[in-house]
Write a protein that holds these residues in place. Sequence first.
Motif, PDB file in Angstrom:
ATOM      1  N   GLU A  80      35.209  -3.675 -67.336  1.00  0.00           N
ATOM      2  CA  GLU A  80      33.964  -3.039 -66.889  1.00  0.00           C
ATOM      3  C   GLU A  80      33.791  -3.338 -65.403  1.00  0.00           C
ATOM      4  OE1 GLU A  80      31.988  -1.055 -68.378  1.00  0.00           O
ATOM      5  OE2 GLU A  80      30.218  -1.057 -67.105  1.00  0.00           O
ATOM      6  N   VAL A 132      25.753  -8.721 -60.738  1.00  0.00           N
ATOM      7  CA  VAL A 132      25.175  -8.204 -61.979  1.00  0.00           C
ATOM      8  C   VAL A 132      24.514  -9.315 -62.785  1.00  0.00           C
ATOM      9  CG1 VAL A 132      26.773  -6.271 -62.157  1.00  0.00           C
ATOM     10  CG2 VAL A 132      27.358  -8.459 -63.223  1.00  0.00           C
ATOM     11  N   GLY A 133      23.585  -8.887 -63.642  1.00  0.00           N
ATOM     12  CA  GLY A 133      22.837  -9.787 -64.495  1.00  0.00           C
ATOM     13  C   GLY A 133      23.344  -9.751 -65.927  1.00  0.00           C
ATOM     14  N   PRO A 134      22.586 -10.357 -66.836  1.00  0.00           N
ATOM     15  CA  PRO A 134      23.058 -10.544 -68.215  1.00  0.00           C
ATOM     16  C   PRO A 134      23.267  -9.242 -68.994  1.00  0.00           C
ATOM     17  CG  PRO A 134      20.782 -11.295 -67.963  1.00  0.00           C
ATOM     18  CD  PRO A 134      21.305 -11.025 -66.597  1.00  0.00           C
ATOM     19  N   ASP A 135      22.538  -8.188 -68.658  1.00  0.00           N
ATOM     20  CA  ASP A 135      22.718  -6.956 -69.427  1.00  0.00           C
ATOM     21  C   ASP A 135      24.138  -6.416 -69.302  1.00  0.00           C
ATOM     22  OD1 ASP A 135      20.168  -7.092 -70.313  1.00  0.00           O
ATOM     23  OD2 ASP A 135      19.383  -5.428 -69.119  1.00  0.00           O
ATOM     24  N   ALA A 136      24.767  -6.640 -68.155  1.00  0.00           N
ATOM     25  CA  ALA A 136      26.143  -6.165 -67.989  1.00  0.00           C
ATOM     26  C   ALA A 136      27.072  -6.875 -68.967  1.00  0.00           C
ATOM     27  CB  ALA A 136      26.608  -6.392 -66.550  1.00  0.00           C
ATOM     28  N   GLY A 192      26.099  -8.021 -71.895  1.00  0.00           N
ATOM     29  CA  GLY A 192      25.788  -7.434 -73.194  1.00  0.00           C
ATOM     30  C   GLY A 192      26.445  -6.072 -73.364  1.00  0.00           C
ATOM     31  N   GLN A 193      26.482  -5.329 -72.290  1.00  0.00           N
ATOM     32  CA  GLN A 193      27.092  -4.005 -72.326  1.00  0.00           C
ATOM     33  C   GLN A 193      28.591  -4.126 -72.614  1.00  0.00           C
ATOM     34  OE1 GLN A 193      26.890  -2.157 -68.536  1.00  0.00           O
ATOM     35  NE2 GLN A 193      27.409  -0.117 -69.299  1.00  0.00           N
ATOM     36  N   ARG A 228      29.357  -4.953 -76.184  1.00  0.00           N
ATOM     37  CA  ARG A 228      29.267  -3.808 -77.112  1.00  0.00           C
ATOM     38  C   ARG A 228      30.565  -3.005 -77.107  1.00  0.00           C
ATOM     39  NH1 ARG A 228      23.514  -2.864 -79.126  1.00  0.00           N
ATOM     40  NH2 ARG A 228      22.527  -4.675 -78.174  1.00  0.00           N
ATOM     41  N   TYR A 229      31.159  -2.820 -75.931  1.00  0.00           N
ATOM     42  CA  TYR A 229      32.416  -2.065 -75.880  1.00  0.00           C
ATOM     43  C   TYR A 229      33.526  -2.825 -76.620  1.00  0.00           C
ATOM     44  CZ  TYR A 229      29.986   0.485 -72.185  1.00  0.00           C
ATOM     45  OH  TYR A 229      29.063   1.221 -71.470  1.00  0.00           O
ATOM     46  N   LEU A 255      26.145 -16.045 -70.536  1.00  0.00           N
ATOM     47  CA  LEU A 255      26.248 -15.076 -71.634  1.00  0.00           C
ATOM     48  C   LEU A 255      27.698 -14.623 -71.812  1.00  0.00           C
ATOM     49  CD1 LEU A 255      24.301 -13.725 -73.623  1.00  0.00           C
ATOM     50  CD2 LEU A 255      24.253 -11.750 -72.106  1.00  0.00           C
ATOM     51  N   LYS A 286      29.928 -15.169 -75.288  1.00  0.00           N
ATOM     52  CA  LYS A 286      30.518 -14.048 -76.014  1.00  0.00           C
ATOM     53  C   LYS A 286      32.036 -14.000 -75.865  1.00  0.00           C
ATOM     54  CE  LYS A 286      26.388 -11.119 -75.924  1.00  0.00           C
ATOM     55  NZ  LYS A 286      26.259 -11.005 -77.383  1.00  0.00           N
ATOM     56  N   MET A 311      21.966  -0.290 -68.566  1.00  0.00           N
ATOM     57  CA  MET A 311      22.899  -0.763 -67.536  1.00  0.00           C
ATOM     58  C   MET A 311      24.122   0.144 -67.457  1.00  0.00           C
ATOM     59  SD  MET A 311      22.157  -3.266 -65.621  1.00  0.00           S
ATOM     60  CE  MET A 311      23.771  -3.863 -65.103  1.00  0.00           C
ATOM     61  N   LEU A 329      21.254   0.866 -72.472  1.00  0.00           N
ATOM     62  CA  LEU A 329      22.178  -0.160 -71.991  1.00  0.00           C
ATOM     63  C   LEU A 329      23.383   0.487 -71.325  1.00  0.00           C
ATOM     64  CD1 LEU A 329      22.834  -3.203 -71.885  1.00  0.00           C
ATOM     65  CD2 LEU A 329      23.975  -2.944 -74.087  1.00  0.00           C
ATOM     66  N   ALA A 379      19.648 -11.037 -74.387  1.00  0.00           N
ATOM     67  CA  ALA A 379      20.146 -11.941 -73.347  1.00  0.00           C
ATOM     68  C   ALA A 379      19.053 -12.876 -72.848  1.00  0.00           C
ATOM     69  CB  ALA A 379      20.703 -11.131 -72.176  1.00  0.00           C
ATOM     70  N   ARG A 387      14.364  -7.572 -64.297  1.00  0.00           N
ATOM     71  CA  ARG A 387      15.143  -8.671 -64.872  1.00  0.00           C
ATOM     72  C   ARG A 387      14.250  -9.901 -65.041  1.00  0.00           C
ATOM     73  NH1 ARG A 387      20.167  -9.840 -61.371  1.00  0.00           N
ATOM     74  NH2 ARG A 387      20.665  -7.686 -61.855  1.00  0.00           N
TER      75      ARG A 387
END
Lengths: 249, 189
Positions: free
Chosen positions: A187, A193-197, A199-200, A203-204, A234, A238, B1, B89, B115, B147
Amino acid sequence: MTLADGDGSEASDGSDASLDPETARDRVAAAVEVGDMVTVFGRCTVEYEGRAASTLGPGDRLVVLKPDGTALVHTDEGQKPVNWQPPGSTHAVDVSDGQFRVRSRRTAPDEQLLVAFERVDRVATFDVTDRRDRSLTGTEADLRRRILDDPDLVEPGFEPLATERETPAGAVDVYGEDARGRTVVVELKRKRVGPDAAGQLARYVEALDRDLHADAEVRGVLVAPSVTERARRLLAEKGLEFVSVAPPA
Amino acid sequence: MGHRALVAYRRDADSPDSDAGSDADADPAAEDARYDLHRSHWGGAGFALVDHVSAETPYATDTQFAVDPDPVATDCSLADAASDHLDYLHHEAFYRVSPDYEVTAYHVLWFGLEADADAVDHSETVGHGALVEAHPRDSDYVRGWFRGAKEVVGEMVDRDALGRADALGTLADRVETWADDRGVVVPDR
């Protein structure tokens, strides 16, 4: 936008124009969070721990924190910093024993730079991202080109097999294999970048895990100039990996 | 995101996939307006499609931000897009394109707290967030602000100060309050 506090001319003669440590901490923390460039001038000590260890006693120094994770400590002499951390390091700030402290850390190898200010004369923060946003340089697609041209930037032996490959969770940026034949999902992000990246990316990886045959091993690698500390935690939780690569200048 | 974008083209007037009559003077944000939805893998980059979508280049073809001409959904309202088609997301940006190709960009703000709160293991990604009209000059600030807001709300969930439903309501309220006179789209929950 540029924000500055303190006055260099007053500070240079030793007057009490300095910033209190909490204000300096809050200002720098906010700037680091949004990816601004930061400069701090004041009297500080510098400790480095890593492949070696060193300490600089108290002195007036300029500290520069860049959004890509670079940290530089300059004195009033020479063109090179007296100490530094490379791109991909993580900046953190706190106040301890009444001193504003900047901690710059990288994990591979494990190195830490700790700058403790007994006096902060000036903090200035600079938003330097807009100019790049508005031009067509340094975009994700350029970062993709850079990775495809030189896959070893991800890791030695990485072989890209497809871009924008579909998964049940959406298309992934780069899909490939590592030197041991394991599937790798990459990715790409051009900015810190923050934690959502994380998480994203998770998912992949989960989607491909379900999609591929049962014994297939899928790795997830986030490629970006830098990540926040929370994102780094994170990713580790993971089982995902981070590689610091910036888009071409 | 993500740096992916979802692009909503108004179907009326001269939009590329419509044979409807001219309606270019209509309010582009009218509630009954209908849109076709398209994907762009790189179009979320710095809200680049604001500068690259035009009547001459409706899909920003030949740029690195190209929009896939095949729609992923057709004849949707803006509310449908926000509730049923946008993955908050997966997508970083959302664009609304008017009949005369005026482009409005939106931040895609995901309300997932996995998160930010130990108590939350998994969050939906579709229909679970908000769209806030973007002003490219302060886009980094908005992302940083949101955030931080999520971090605080996540902490409140972990401390049992907020239930999950209240947490979502709090985030939606904070976004709408912060957005002030900017356009905001919050899916029906």
